[in-house]
Motif scaffolding. Structure first.
Motif, PDB file in Angstrom:
ATOM      1  N   LYS A 136       6.385  20.131  -7.993  1.00 31.58           N
ATOM      2  CA  LYS A 136       5.313  19.394  -8.659  1.00 31.58           C
ATOM      3  C   LYS A 136       4.139  20.270  -9.055  1.00 31.58           C
ATOM      4  O   LYS A 136       3.359  19.912  -9.933  1.00 31.58           O
ATOM      5  CB  LYS A 136       4.817  18.267  -7.743  1.00 31.58           C
ATOM      6  CG  LYS A 136       5.858  17.203  -7.445  1.00 31.58           C
ATOM      7  CD  LYS A 136       5.305  16.141  -6.494  1.00 31.58           C
ATOM      8  CE  LYS A 136       6.343  15.073  -6.185  1.00 31.58           C
ATOM      9  NZ  LYS A 136       5.843  14.056  -5.243  1.00 31.58           N
ATOM     10  N   ASN A 140      -0.439  18.508  -9.180  1.00 28.89           N
ATOM     11  CA  ASN A 140       0.238  17.214  -9.078  1.00 28.89           C
ATOM     12  C   ASN A 140       0.539  16.840  -7.636  1.00 28.89           C
ATOM     13  O   ASN A 140       0.554  15.656  -7.287  1.00 28.89           O
ATOM     14  CB  ASN A 140       1.539  17.243  -9.888  1.00 28.89           C
ATOM     15  CG  ASN A 140       1.284  17.256 -11.380  1.00 28.89           C
ATOM     16  OD1 ASN A 140       0.281  16.709 -11.842  1.00 28.89           O
ATOM     17  ND2 ASN A 140       2.175  17.878 -12.128  1.00 28.89           N
ATOM     18  N   TYR A 141       0.775  17.869  -6.795  1.00 25.04           N
ATOM     19  CA  TYR A 141       1.043  17.603  -5.384  1.00 25.04           C
ATOM     20  C   TYR A 141      -0.176  16.968  -4.718  1.00 25.04           C
ATOM     21  O   TYR A 141      -0.074  15.947  -4.038  1.00 25.04           O
ATOM     22  CB  TYR A 141       1.418  18.909  -4.685  1.00 25.04           C
ATOM     23  CG  TYR A 141       1.539  18.798  -3.181  1.00 25.04           C
ATOM     24  CD1 TYR A 141       2.684  18.279  -2.596  1.00 25.04           C
ATOM     25  CD2 TYR A 141       0.502  19.210  -2.343  1.00 25.04           C
ATOM     26  CE1 TYR A 141       2.809  18.170  -1.211  1.00 25.04           C
ATOM     27  CE2 TYR A 141       0.606  19.114  -0.966  1.00 25.04           C
ATOM     28  CZ  TYR A 141       1.762  18.598  -0.411  1.00 25.04           C
ATOM     29  OH  TYR A 141       1.856  18.496   0.959  1.00 25.04           O
ATOM     30  N   LYS A 143      -2.712  15.613  -6.291  1.00 27.04           N
ATOM     31  CA  LYS A 143      -3.021  14.374  -7.014  1.00 27.04           C
ATOM     32  C   LYS A 143      -2.244  13.190  -6.455  1.00 27.04           C
ATOM     33  O   LYS A 143      -2.729  12.054  -6.435  1.00 27.04           O
ATOM     34  CB  LYS A 143      -2.706  14.563  -8.501  1.00 27.04           C
ATOM     35  CG  LYS A 143      -3.018  13.355  -9.367  1.00 27.04           C
ATOM     36  CD  LYS A 143      -2.625  13.623 -10.815  1.00 27.04           C
ATOM     37  CE  LYS A 143      -2.834  12.384 -11.666  1.00 27.04           C
ATOM     38  NZ  LYS A 143      -2.388  12.598 -13.072  1.00 27.04           N
ATOM     39  N   GLY A 144      -1.019  13.451  -5.985  1.00 24.37           N
ATOM     40  CA  GLY A 144      -0.183  12.378  -5.454  1.00 24.37           C
ATOM     41  C   GLY A 144      -0.800  11.669  -4.251  1.00 24.37           C
ATOM     42  O   GLY A 144      -0.503  10.495  -4.004  1.00 24.37           O
ATOM     43  N   PHE A 146      -3.839  10.832  -4.014  1.00 22.50           N
ATOM     44  CA  PHE A 146      -4.910   9.949  -4.492  1.00 22.50           C
ATOM     45  C   PHE A 146      -4.381   8.799  -5.341  1.00 22.50           C
ATOM     46  O   PHE A 146      -5.154   8.084  -5.971  1.00 22.50           O
ATOM     47  CB  PHE A 146      -5.928  10.750  -5.303  1.00 22.50           C
ATOM     48  CG  PHE A 146      -6.690  11.748  -4.484  1.00 22.50           C
ATOM     49  CD1 PHE A 146      -7.883  11.401  -3.878  1.00 22.50           C
ATOM     50  CD2 PHE A 146      -6.211  13.043  -4.316  1.00 22.50           C
ATOM     51  CE1 PHE A 146      -8.596  12.327  -3.106  1.00 22.50           C
ATOM     52  CE2 PHE A 146      -6.911  13.967  -3.559  1.00 22.50           C
ATOM     53  CZ  PHE A 146      -8.106  13.609  -2.952  1.00 22.50           C
ATOM     54  N   GLU A 147      -3.053   8.653  -5.384  1.00 20.62           N
ATOM     55  CA  GLU A 147      -2.447   7.592  -6.181  1.00 20.62           C
ATOM     56  C   GLU A 147      -1.995   6.445  -5.274  1.00 20.62           C
ATOM     57  O   GLU A 147      -1.641   6.672  -4.116  1.00 20.62           O
ATOM     58  CB  GLU A 147      -1.257   8.151  -6.971  1.00 20.62           C
ATOM     59  CG  GLU A 147      -1.664   9.193  -8.002  1.00 20.62           C
ATOM     60  CD  GLU A 147      -0.469   9.810  -8.712  1.00 20.62           C
ATOM     61  OE1 GLU A 147       0.676   9.640  -8.214  1.00 20.62           O
ATOM     62  OE2 GLU A 147      -0.664  10.473  -9.735  1.00 20.62           O
ATOM     63  N   PRO A 148      -2.009   5.198  -5.761  1.00 24.88           N
ATOM     64  CA  PRO A 148      -2.421   4.779  -7.116  1.00 24.88           C
ATOM     65  C   PRO A 148      -3.924   4.724  -7.318  1.00 24.88           C
ATOM     66  O   PRO A 148      -4.403   4.705  -8.442  1.00 24.88           O
ATOM     67  CB  PRO A 148      -1.808   3.389  -7.243  1.00 24.88           C
ATOM     68  CG  PRO A 148      -1.749   2.878  -5.834  1.00 24.88           C
ATOM     69  CD  PRO A 148      -1.465   4.083  -4.979  1.00 24.88           C
ATOM     70  N   ILE A 149      -4.710   4.707  -6.195  1.00 27.03           N
ATOM     71  CA  ILE A 149      -6.162   4.746  -6.318  1.00 27.03           C
ATOM     72  C   ILE A 149      -6.708   5.716  -5.277  1.00 27.03           C
ATOM     73  O   ILE A 149      -6.117   5.880  -4.202  1.00 27.03           O
ATOM     74  CB  ILE A 149      -6.799   3.339  -6.132  1.00 27.03           C
ATOM     75  CG1 ILE A 149      -6.431   2.760  -4.758  1.00 27.03           C
ATOM     76  CG2 ILE A 149      -6.407   2.398  -7.261  1.00 27.03           C
ATOM     77  CD1 ILE A 149      -7.123   1.443  -4.432  1.00 27.03           C
ATOM     78  N   PRO A 150      -7.831   6.395  -5.579  1.00 29.33           N
ATOM     79  CA  PRO A 150      -8.383   7.399  -4.655  1.00 29.33           C
ATOM     80  C   PRO A 150      -8.675   6.872  -3.255  1.00 29.33           C
ATOM     81  O   PRO A 150      -8.600   7.618  -2.280  1.00 29.33           O
ATOM     82  CB  PRO A 150      -9.669   7.835  -5.359  1.00 29.33           C
ATOM     83  CG  PRO A 150      -9.410   7.592  -6.807  1.00 29.33           C
ATOM     84  CD  PRO A 150      -8.558   6.354  -6.854  1.00 29.33           C
ATOM     85  N   PHE A 153      -6.308   7.630  -0.321  1.00 35.74           N
ATOM     86  CA  PHE A 153      -6.067   9.006   0.131  1.00 35.74           C
ATOM     87  C   PHE A 153      -5.863   9.099   1.653  1.00 35.74           C
ATOM     88  O   PHE A 153      -4.889   9.708   2.103  1.00 35.74           O
ATOM     89  CB  PHE A 153      -7.221   9.919  -0.306  1.00 35.74           C
ATOM     90  CG  PHE A 153      -7.144  11.295   0.275  1.00 35.74           C
ATOM     91  CD1 PHE A 153      -6.238  12.231  -0.215  1.00 35.74           C
ATOM     92  CD2 PHE A 153      -7.965  11.672   1.353  1.00 35.74           C
ATOM     93  CE1 PHE A 153      -6.161  13.507   0.331  1.00 35.74           C
ATOM     94  CE2 PHE A 153      -7.891  12.937   1.898  1.00 35.74           C
ATOM     95  CZ  PHE A 153      -6.996  13.859   1.390  1.00 35.74           C
ATOM     96  N   ASN A 156      -2.472   7.668   2.549  1.00 35.04           N
ATOM     97  CA  ASN A 156      -1.370   8.520   2.071  1.00 35.04           C
ATOM     98  C   ASN A 156      -1.182   9.728   2.983  1.00 35.04           C
ATOM     99  O   ASN A 156      -0.047  10.134   3.262  1.00 35.04           O
ATOM    100  CB  ASN A 156      -1.637   8.979   0.641  1.00 35.04           C
ATOM    101  CG  ASN A 156      -1.478   7.855  -0.367  1.00 35.04           C
ATOM    102  OD1 ASN A 156      -0.736   6.900  -0.136  1.00 35.04           O
ATOM    103  ND2 ASN A 156      -2.171   7.950  -1.491  1.00 35.04           N
TER     104      ASN A 156
END
Length: 231
Positions: A136, A140-141, A143-144, A146-150, A153, A156
């Motif tokens: 990734k 992108n790693y 960023k993942g 912080f998905e779907p919303i920060p 975090f 996750n």
């Protein structure tokens, strides 16, 4: 009864390193035994492989069937492009399986020790992070997480750290539970309960649960790693 009850991981040989004392335990010795069995099998295959024929039979048939099953299982779980993981996960499967089944020959299963299952789970954890970063990219790693919303975090991150914990405790708990139940049964003072019934208990706790937990651990490890590589 209590004096006959033994399902513990015993310290066997003390080892002194730099003024500190460590012990070679039952788990370590039994792990070495299982490693020796697997190494012996590998050496036998290596020696006999030049005698393998185009039409397999006997021992060759068994080995080729195992290889095909592992490659097929890996391709089904991780995708055709990741069949290269088959040797690694095949080795992991065989080690965990023999560890779980070792109670049938009177050994204390190494997987009844959290140190063993946690080490296996940490391998998966670092593979997830390593292959995730490789495929990734670092942007992108990160960023993942912080998905779907920060705001998610922290959850996750906790979920990522929970993977090795859940993997290790699932295998450890099931195998240790079976080990304790068998120890309690054999510690019973009433002789008739030790005739016949232990065979059914071993069939469930060692064979059925052992094979099932091996399959679950390896399949989840494959799933986590393949998911981390998805762009």
């Amino acid at each position: 009864m209590l004096e006959n009850l033994d399902f513990y991981n015993h310290n066997i040989i003390p080892v002194h390193i730099g003024g500190s004392e460590f012990y070679i335990t039952t788990t370590i010795v039994n792990t070495w035994i299982i490693m020796a069995v697997l190494l012996g099998l590998a050496l036998i295959v290596r020696i006999l492989i030049h005698r393998f024929e185009e039409i397999p039979k006997g021992f060759q048939n068994v080995i080729e069937l195992l290889v095909e099953v592992f490659y097929s299982f890996t391709a089904t779980t991780m995708g055709e492009n990741n069949k290269g993981f088959a040797p690694f996960y095949g080795s992991m499967f065989l080690f965990i399986l023999l560890a779980n089944l070792s109670g049938l020959v009177g050994l204390r299963p190494p997987t009844a020790d959290l140190a063993t299952t946690l080490a296996l789970a940490l391998i998966t954890f670092f593979m997830i992070q390593g292959y995730g970063l490789r495929d990734k990219g670092i942007v992108n790693y990160v960023k993942g997480f912080f998905e779907p919303i920060p705001l998610l975090f922290p959850l996750n991150v906790i979920g990522e750290l929970a993977n090795p914990v859940s993997l290790s405790f699932r295998l450890f708990g099931n195998i240790l539970g079976g080990t304790i139940i068998m120890a309690l049964w054999y510690a019973m003072p009433w002789i008739p309960v030790k005739i016949g019934i232990p065979a059914f208990l071993h069939a469930y706790f060692d064979v059925f649960a052992g094979v099932l937990q091996t399959f679950i651990f390896v399949m989840l490890s494959m799933t986590f790693v393949s998911s981390a590589m998805d762009s």
